[in-house]
Design a protein around this motif. Structure first.
Motif, mmCIF file in Angstrom:
data_model
loop_
_atom_site.group_PDB
_atom_site.id
_atom_site.type_symbol
_atom_site.label_atom_id
_atom_site.label_comp_id
_atom_site.label_asym_id
_atom_site.label_seq_id
_atom_site.Cartn_x
_atom_site.Cartn_y
_atom_site.Cartn_z
ATOM 1 N N ASP A 131 6.592 -21.615 0.013
ATOM 2 C CA ASP A 131 5.958 -22.782 -0.104
ATOM 3 C C ASP A 131 4.419 -22.734 -0.827
ATOM 4 O O ASP A 131 3.822 -23.753 -1.072
ATOM 5 N N GLY A 132 3.873 -21.540 -0.746
ATOM 6 C CA GLY A 132 2.504 -21.251 -1.279
ATOM 7 C C GLY A 132 1.590 -21.670 -0.032
ATOM 8 O O GLY A 132 0.465 -22.069 -0.647
ATOM 9 N N GLU A 133 1.854 -21.890 1.001
ATOM 10 C CA GLU A 133 1.081 -22.461 2.174
ATOM 11 C C GLU A 133 0.441 -21.212 2.885
ATOM 12 O O GLU A 133 -0.489 -21.542 3.717
ATOM 13 N N SER A 134 0.711 -19.946 2.656
ATOM 14 C CA SER A 134 0.213 -18.935 3.403
ATOM 15 C C SER A 134 0.477 -17.609 2.648
ATOM 16 O O SER A 134 1.152 -17.670 1.591
ATOM 17 N N GLY A 135 -0.361 -16.720 2.797
ATOM 18 C CA GLY A 135 -0.416 -15.318 2.114
ATOM 19 C C GLY A 135 -1.412 -15.227 1.096
ATOM 20 O O GLY A 135 -2.314 -16.153 0.761
ATOM 21 N N VAL A 136 -1.244 -14.023 0.349
ATOM 22 C CA VAL A 136 -2.180 -13.952 -0.751
ATOM 23 C C VAL A 136 -1.783 -14.817 -2.027
ATOM 24 O O VAL A 136 -0.743 -15.356 -2.022
ATOM 25 N N ARG A 137 -2.912 -15.211 -2.600
ATOM 26 C CA ARG A 137 -2.749 -15.888 -3.844
ATOM 27 C C ARG A 137 -2.429 -14.963 -4.977
ATOM 28 O O ARG A 137 -2.718 -13.796 -4.928
ATOM 29 N N ASN A 138 -1.468 -15.438 -5.996
ATOM 30 C CA ASN A 138 -0.988 -14.603 -7.091
ATOM 31 C C ASN A 138 -2.165 -14.060 -7.864
ATOM 32 O O ASN A 138 -2.985 -14.779 -8.238
ATOM 33 N N ASN A 139 -2.173 -12.627 -8.117
ATOM 34 C CA ASN A 139 -3.158 -11.914 -8.926
ATOM 35 C C ASN A 139 -4.350 -11.766 -8.316
ATOM 36 O O ASN A 139 -5.434 -11.800 -8.835
ATOM 37 N N LEU A 140 -4.579 -12.203 -6.743
ATOM 38 C CA LEU A 140 -5.791 -12.238 -6.079
ATOM 39 C C LEU A 140 -5.661 -11.482 -4.844
ATOM 40 O O LEU A 140 -6.232 -11.683 -3.693
ATOM 41 N N ALA A 141 -4.843 -10.293 -4.928
ATOM 42 C CA ALA A 141 -4.294 -9.767 -3.694
ATOM 43 C C ALA A 141 -4.975 -8.434 -3.517
ATOM 44 O O ALA A 141 -6.364 -8.477 -3.597
ATOM 45 N N LEU A 142 -4.326 -7.257 -3.244
ATOM 46 C CA LEU A 142 -4.959 -6.141 -2.872
ATOM 47 C C LEU A 142 -5.405 -5.334 -4.097
ATOM 48 O O LEU A 142 -4.481 -4.478 -4.604
ATOM 49 N N GLU A 143 -6.494 -5.685 -4.512
ATOM 50 C CA GLU A 143 -7.056 -5.247 -5.513
ATOM 51 C C GLU A 143 -7.924 -3.835 -5.410
ATOM 52 O O GLU A 143 -8.296 -3.170 -6.400
ATOM 53 N N SER A 144 -8.339 -3.454 -4.187
ATOM 54 C CA SER A 144 -8.959 -2.460 -3.887
ATOM 55 C C SER A 144 -8.499 -1.409 -2.911
ATOM 56 O O SER A 144 -7.355 -1.850 -2.037
ATOM 57 N N LEU A 145 -8.835 -0.282 -2.824
ATOM 58 C CA LEU A 145 -8.553 0.462 -1.636
ATOM 59 C C LEU A 145 -9.355 2.157 -1.729
ATOM 60 O O LEU A 145 -9.663 2.420 -2.729
ATOM 61 N N ILE B 136 0.939 -1.041 -0.100
ATOM 62 C CA ILE B 136 0.047 -0.019 -0.141
ATOM 63 C C ILE B 136 1.038 1.361 -0.153
ATOM 64 O O ILE B 136 1.342 1.553 1.001
ATOM 65 N N GLY B 137 1.120 1.916 -1.140
ATOM 66 C CA GLY B 137 1.898 2.872 -1.244
ATOM 67 C C GLY B 137 1.494 4.143 -1.080
ATOM 68 O O GLY B 137 0.258 4.632 -1.375
ATOM 69 N N HIS B 138 2.409 5.320 -0.479
ATOM 70 C CA HIS B 138 1.737 6.574 -0.283
ATOM 71 C C HIS B 138 2.568 7.460 -1.241
ATOM 72 O O HIS B 138 3.908 7.368 -1.376
ATOM 73 N N PHE B 139 1.932 8.144 -2.265
ATOM 74 C CA PHE B 139 2.700 8.896 -3.473
ATOM 75 C C PHE B 139 2.244 10.185 -3.166
ATOM 76 O O PHE B 139 1.049 10.643 -2.846
ATOM 77 N N ALA B 140 3.179 11.103 -3.795
ATOM 78 C CA ALA B 140 2.864 12.456 -4.032
ATOM 79 C C ALA B 140 1.983 12.475 -5.122
ATOM 80 O O ALA B 140 2.071 11.711 -6.041
ATOM 81 N N ARG B 141 1.702 13.797 -5.271
ATOM 82 C CA ARG B 141 0.684 13.770 -6.549
ATOM 83 C C ARG B 141 1.428 14.098 -8.003
ATOM 84 O O ARG B 141 0.770 13.671 -8.957
ATOM 85 N N ASP B 142 2.595 14.227 -7.916
ATOM 86 C CA ASP B 142 3.572 14.005 -9.088
ATOM 87 C C ASP B 142 3.951 12.714 -9.356
ATOM 88 O O ASP B 142 4.804 12.315 -10.123
ATOM 89 N N GLY B 143 3.447 11.536 -8.647
ATOM 90 C CA GLY B 143 3.843 10.236 -8.908
ATOM 91 C C GLY B 143 4.936 9.670 -7.941
ATOM 92 O O GLY B 143 5.238 8.511 -8.405
ATOM 93 N N GLN B 144 5.591 10.429 -7.232
ATOM 94 C CA GLN B 144 6.902 10.013 -6.580
ATOM 95 C C GLN B 144 6.345 9.304 -5.180
ATOM 96 O O GLN B 144 5.636 9.767 -4.633
ATOM 97 N N GLN B 145 6.938 8.111 -4.826
ATOM 98 C CA GLN B 145 6.612 7.323 -3.758
ATOM 99 C C GLN B 145 7.245 7.940 -2.656
ATOM 100 O O GLN B 145 8.392 8.425 -2.501
ATOM 101 N N LEU B 146 6.384 8.244 -1.376
ATOM 102 C CA LEU B 146 6.628 8.901 -0.296
ATOM 103 C C LEU B 146 7.064 8.057 0.766
ATOM 104 O O LEU B 146 7.769 7.955 1.827
ATOM 105 N N GLY B 147 6.390 6.705 0.618
ATOM 106 C CA GLY B 147 6.412 5.680 1.747
ATOM 107 C C GLY B 147 5.428 4.601 1.539
ATOM 108 O O GLY B 147 4.871 4.595 0.492
ATOM 109 N N SER B 148 4.937 3.869 2.464
ATOM 110 C CA SER B 148 3.846 2.934 2.296
ATOM 111 C C SER B 148 3.443 2.641 3.954
ATOM 112 O O SER B 148 4.092 2.825 4.815
ATOM 113 N N LEU B 149 2.061 2.158 3.840
ATOM 114 C CA LEU B 149 1.588 1.280 4.960
ATOM 115 C C LEU B 149 2.234 0.014 5.152
ATOM 116 O O LEU B 149 2.233 -0.710 4.317
#
Length: 817
Positions: A533-547, A509-522
């Motif tokens: 091992d693929g036994e925990s965490g997000v699935r590929n391409n099924l992760a943080l799609e919304s905000l 979850i990136g935090h960006f300036a209006r000119d597109g430069q990244q300031l930080g992240s949550l």
């Protein structure tokens, strides 16, 4: 029973159970139940006592009021194997079509058999049965039944259903002529009956919709049982959908189905599995894919998995996961299947828990389950208020850009998120290009809704901004997958990235300036980080799609498109997926809550058995601190996209931050409350891959505009769609509700007030460069979005401010031609 709910809400359990309490001769069941010594009945009663449903449908209970009384007195009212007795003061049963002589040769064997019990009689009956009432139905309830309001549909004719799937005789040129016209004039749709039984639960009416469609087998190439089964299932889908139920007439002559926002639970042995068995393709999806049905998380059991592994045979080749099976059928064919359903309405009910009572060998109750080849299936529900903020919705139009359109040297496409700036009446759209076609970027655009419609030419792009890393360089190819964007009141942006499991890149979850430069992240919780091992965490391409950021700027919400690996399965034809919705406190930058968001199953089958299909949560939009719009998108190859908009309420949901794996917890978790707002398929066009949304300006008539956008996947077979809707919002008593558009608390200075009209603003003598440079400053310390004048203090959570570039003017004079 599950562990303590910890939500302070009273729940009630609704169950369905094909008890196999049918006999080959009339009166035989009553004889068996007249004493307390029948082993099968003892075991059926033990299963019921163990699960203790408040409302229960029993399928295959021969119709006999005397037998019902005997079963209650001699079996349910007596402790079975140490279980507590249970009593149901409210009972409903009625005649059914099974075993009722038709007077016709319905099985087309050349004979008309009208004597019960005689060979060939069952096949000529209105519903397969050796005598009237065989394979009947029984409803038992601990809550009052509104007997005067019960509706039955025993006599409704099959041919009176629009587009009825009437079987065809393959040996003749005529269509749908397996049955003669005289036979169709007498043949009901329901092989038993369909019942709408209103039940009073804590002062509210819940409609129990009970049925038992014919098995889709025991027929020939004409598939008359399979077709009838599919239409019996479709009946309930039409009945709960107001604009599809006008044709329905009950046995008393009353026309139509349920009213809008009615609470209902569809129950019964539907004799259909979403993926396996002999049923018609897509028959189960008529219910599971209905937007008004909460088909979310399918009930399951570990015992079914054990049974499938031990029995082998046809089970080994099935497509569906055995954990969802509810019936123990023949090992050679068809194998174990999911055929028993408890499906609540989206409106007015939330599912807390559910299951299939299939204990593994040696577990409590395992000795009793073989009394039937079906397993008791249940759902634990709570009543919710139909108090959504969205009161009404209207489609205003759709326009599209061809895939491959070039704008300012970039390929315009992959638009998966939108955000709106009120004071300038302009939008930003994030592209999910992983710096493959061009550098990762977002676009600036304007939308003209001044006439209350969205037409071709009303959307025009004005600029493109490259996303840059903290050192000022663009993101390298494959290092970011931007999916959602929202604009904070200080002029900065938050952008979610799904990452790439295959490359070991975690979601961010990136935090960006209006000119597109990244300031930080949550900080993203460890539970979301995929392991090697693929036994925990997000699935590929099924992760943080919304905000989305709440209107008071205190909270940020984001969610996984589908479940974490340790939480549950991906969405499929059987079940939705238990996604995690995360809430951040923006004053601290820390995760404050997590909630369970059950997505819906895949709504449609692909046109090919091996076709690709998916469904998930693709965007969120905060209306206030508790209410959000949620956008779900499903796709089935050859069938297209299913796009639905829901309103959710997180205020009563369980905080699951400290639950490491939902699939392993014993705690009962209350998910977000969820209610359908719209199915975009109802608007007269085929929605593309809709992935982003934002509230826009207030319309001239006072309604709130909502804009949605599609991700064309940079595919020449797709397009970038923009869709405009008008929402009628009810702010109720919530002072933080987004009403009218933007924040309700209007800070002074810098043009926070809403525009006077929904079209492009008049820049006057200053020109677009000057206005946009003023509005979209990248300097956090001198943000024009700050309430009042002066500087805004740096947020408490750490942000890297190194390498900030000077403010970048938008260049709105360079319009797309």
């Amino acid at each position: 029973m599950s562990a303590d709910l910890s939500t302070g809400t009273h729940s009630f359990r609704v169950a369905t159970y094909n008890a196999s309490l049918n006999r080959s001769e009339p009166g035989a069941l009553l004889a068996d139940l007249s004493t307390p010594d029948n082993t099968q009945a003892q075991q059926i009663a033990e299963v019921i006592q163990h699960n203790r449903p408040d409302v229960l449908l029993l399928n295959e209970f021969d119709y006999s009021p005397e037998a019902i009384e005997a079963f209650q007195q001699n079996y349910l009212g007596i402790s079975q194997d140490g279980q507590q007795p249970i009593h149901y003061p409210y009972v409903y049963s009625a005649p059914v079509n099974t075993g009722v002589a038709s007077g016709f040769d319905l099985d087309n064997d050349g004979r008309v058999v009208t004597t019960p019990g005689e060979e060939g009689y069952a096949g000529d009956a209105l519903g397969f049965g050796q005598f009237p009432g065989q394979y009947g139905m029984l409803v038992l309830s601990r809550y009052p039944i509104e007997y005067d309001e019960v509706r039955t549909f025993q006599d409704f004719l099959w041919q009176d259903m629009p587009d009825a799937r009437l079987p065809d005789n393959p040996d003749t040129p005529e269509a749908q002529d397996y049955y003669s016209q005289e036979e169709l004039d007498n043949l009901p749709l329901s092989s038993k009956s369909h019942w709408d039984i209103p039940i009073q639960v804590n002062g509210e009416t819940v409609h129990l919709l009970a049925s038992h469609p014919t098995p889709p087998t025991f027929d020939g190439i004409e598939d008359h049982n399979g077709l009838r089964n599919a239409d019996e299932i479709r009946f309930w889908s039409d009945y709960v959908t107001p604009d599809r139920s006008d044709y329905i007439v009950d046995d008393e002559g009353q026309q139509g189905g349920l009213a809008d926002n009615s609470r209902f639970v569809i129950v019964g042995d539907q004799n259909v599995d979403p993926t396996d068995g002999d049923s018609l393709d897509g028959a189960a999806q008529q219910l599971l894919g209905n937007a008004l049905v909460d088909a979310g998380l399918a009930p399951s059991s570990d015992g079914a998995v054990d049974a499938a592994e031990q029995q082998g045979g046809a089970n080994a080749d099935q497509q569906g996961h055995p954990r969802f099976d509810t019936a123990d059928f023949g090992d050679s064919a068809p194998g174990n299947l999911r055929v028993d359903y408890v499906l609540p309405s989206q409106a007015g009910l939330t599912r807390l828990d559910g299951g299939v009572f299939w204990p593994a060998e040696g577990q409590d109750g395992s000795d009793a389950i073989d009394a039937s080849d079906h397993r008791l299936t249940y759902a634990d529900l709570v009543l919710t208020d139909n108090d959504s903020l969205v009161q009404d919705l209207e489609f205003l139009g759709m326009t599209a850009f061809d895939s491959g359109t070039i704008f300012q040297g970039t390929t315009l496409g992959g638009l998966s998120g939108l955000t709106y700036h009120q004071a300038s009446n302009s939008y930003l759209a994030i592209s999910d290009d992983r710096s493959q076609s061009n550098d990762a970027r977002f676009y600036s655009l304007r939308v003209d809704l001044s006439d209350g419609q969205l037409d071709d030419g009303d959307v025009y792009f004005t600029d493109v901004t490259t996303l840059r890393q903290p050192d000022g360089s663009p993101f390298a190819e494959g290092t970011i997958d931007p999916e959602a964007i929202d604009l904070a009141e200080d002029g900065t942006l938050y952008i979610s990235s799904e990452g790439d499991n295959n490359q070991g890149i975690a979601p961010t979850i990136g935090h960006f300036a209006r000119d597109g430069q990244q300031l930080g992240s949550l900080e993203v919780p460890d539970s979301l980080i995929p392991d090697a091992d693929g036994e925990s965490g997000v699935r590929n391409n099924l992760a943080l799609e919304s905000l989305t950021i709440s209107p008071d700027q205190q909270h940020l919400f984001t969610a996984t498109e589908n479940a974490l690996v340790q939480d549950g399965p991906e969405a499929n034809f059987n079940t939705g997926s238990p996604s995690r919705l995360s809430e951040y406190d923006l004053t601290t930058g820390k995760l404050s809550h997590e909630y369970l968001y059950p997505t819906e199953p895949v709504a449609e089958r692909p046109t090919q058995d091996d076709g690709f299909a998916t469904s998930g949560l693709v965007d969120l939009l905060a209306l206030d601190d508790d209410h959000l719009l949620a956008l779900e998108r499903g796709f089935s190859e050859g069938a297209g996209n299913t796009v639905r908009l829901y309103e959710i309420d997180v205020s009563r949901a369980t905080d699951i931050r400290h639950i490491d794996a939902l699939s392993e917890t014993d705690a009962r978790v209350r998910p977000v409350d969820k209610q359908l707002v719209a199915d975009l398929g109802d608007f007269g066009f085929e929605p593309d891959n809709i992935e982003g949304m934002t509230l826009g300006p207030e319309l001239a008539d006072g309604r709130q505009s909502l804009l949605l956008v599609s991700d064309d996947n940079f595919s020449e077979t797709q397009s970038t769609q923009f869709i405009a809707l008008a929402l009628e919002l009810d702010p109720a008593d919530d002072p933080d509700c987004w009403w009218p558009p933007g924040l309700t608390k209007e800070p002074p200075g810098h043009g926070w007030g809403r525009p006077d009209h929904a079209g492009p603003p008049d820049f006057g003598q200053f020109g677009p460069h000057i206005l946009d440079e003023h509005i979209f400053s990248s300097r956090m310390s001198e943000s024009p979005f700050s309430p009042g004048s002066g500087s805004q203090p740096t947020p408490e959570f750490p942000i890297q401010l190194t390498g900030l570039a000077d403010p970048m003017p938008m260049g709105l004079d360079l319009l797309m031609s």
